[in-house]
Design an enzyme around this catalytic site. Sequence first.
Site, PDB file in Angstrom:
ATOM      1  N   GLY A 174       1.950  -6.911  -4.907  1.00  0.00           N
ATOM      2  CA  GLY A 174       1.269  -8.063  -5.476  1.00  0.00           C
ATOM      3  C   GLY A 174      -0.085  -8.334  -4.854  1.00  0.00           C
ATOM      4  CG  ASN A 175      -1.212  -7.176  -1.154  1.00  0.00           C
ATOM      5  OD1 ASN A 175      -0.642  -6.160  -1.558  1.00  0.00           O
ATOM      6  ND2 ASN A 175      -1.270  -7.471   0.119  1.00  0.00           N
ATOM      7  CG  HIS A 193      -3.773  -5.237  -7.669  1.00  0.00           C
ATOM      8  ND1 HIS A 193      -4.147  -6.386  -6.995  1.00  0.00           N
ATOM      9  CD2 HIS A 193      -2.578  -5.521  -8.241  1.00  0.00           C
ATOM     10  CE1 HIS A 193      -3.229  -7.316  -7.163  1.00  0.00           C
ATOM     11  NE2 HIS A 193      -2.260  -6.811  -7.918  1.00  0.00           N
ATOM     12  CB  CYS A 194       0.036  -2.156  -4.473  1.00  0.00           C
ATOM     13  SG  CYS A 194       1.801  -1.735  -4.465  1.00  0.00           S
ATOM     14  CG  PHE A 195       0.682  -3.863 -10.602  1.00  0.00           C
ATOM     15  CD1 PHE A 195       0.109  -5.013 -11.118  1.00  0.00           C
ATOM     16  CD2 PHE A 195       0.055  -2.651 -10.839  1.00  0.00           C
ATOM     17  CE1 PHE A 195      -1.053  -4.961 -11.867  1.00  0.00           C
ATOM     18  CE2 PHE A 195      -1.101  -2.578 -11.591  1.00  0.00           C
ATOM     19  CZ  PHE A 195      -1.654  -3.734 -12.103  1.00  0.00           C
TER      20      PHE A 195
END
Length: 279
Positions: free
Chosen positions: A125-126, A120-122
């Site tokens: 955001g997805n 999950h890439c912050f």
Amino acid sequence: MVIRMFKLRLLNAVAPAYFFLATTVTFIFHFYFFIPTIFQSPAISLRASTVIHTAVFLYLMLNALGNYVMAIKYPAETAHETVIPACSADCSDKIDAHYLLNGRHFCKLCKKIILKRDHHCFFTGNCIGNKNMRYFIMFCIYTSCTCMYSLVLGVAFLTVEYNISFENPLTFLTLLPLSTGYFFLGVISGLQFFLVLMLYVWLGIGLVCAGFCCQQVLLVARGQTYCQMKRGQLVESPSSWRDNLSDVFGSRWVLGFFLPVQTVETLPEDIAAPHHKCD
């Protein structure tokens, strides 16, 4: 667990804001300070160096932003599964996601089922999976190049504007602590101190993105994911490294390397099994 999920959701909201703030600050420094000062041009005609450096910066930045948008526009989630599965008591992934059948994961931050989830890439955001991994890798490459290019121009700006010599390698290592002391003593301006801070921000982001990009390319070539590596369940892919890279980067990978365009063919997803099971 509730506190941990709250921290993750807060990070999921703060990270994109940080990314856009850093992007805006970088734009301002380049066009209002770096280029006008380093590449001083006559009032009527532009110098070739000014045009070249402006074009290089815009190319790097627009590619980074373009691949950032593509990673969000083409998510790794599946549209065929809308039922949110419940995590059983013996599930080993109780933090942000848990494993389902057929290589799918349910992300508790996205609240969606992800195909071939990597992580999950912050900042986007997805979740990053097989469908948007190519855009994420290119985003890391161009972000790293943009930061390193900004670092070089920032050092040149300090040399031209404030007569700071970087001939000694220790100059950069001692620049931040000395600038902090000089700022609180009123010796240097806030602009100079903020620029010094940005130099270290660009260096840090550039190195992290470059390292993360190398790791992702290596995993993709092996047909593996960061999610598998984190769980200690790396499985050797039966396909060759060429097929694994082609599966992620698509047949038009050369075009995608220079432009943020869609190179991965969107094929109908396999219908998942109706019953899900946690590892």
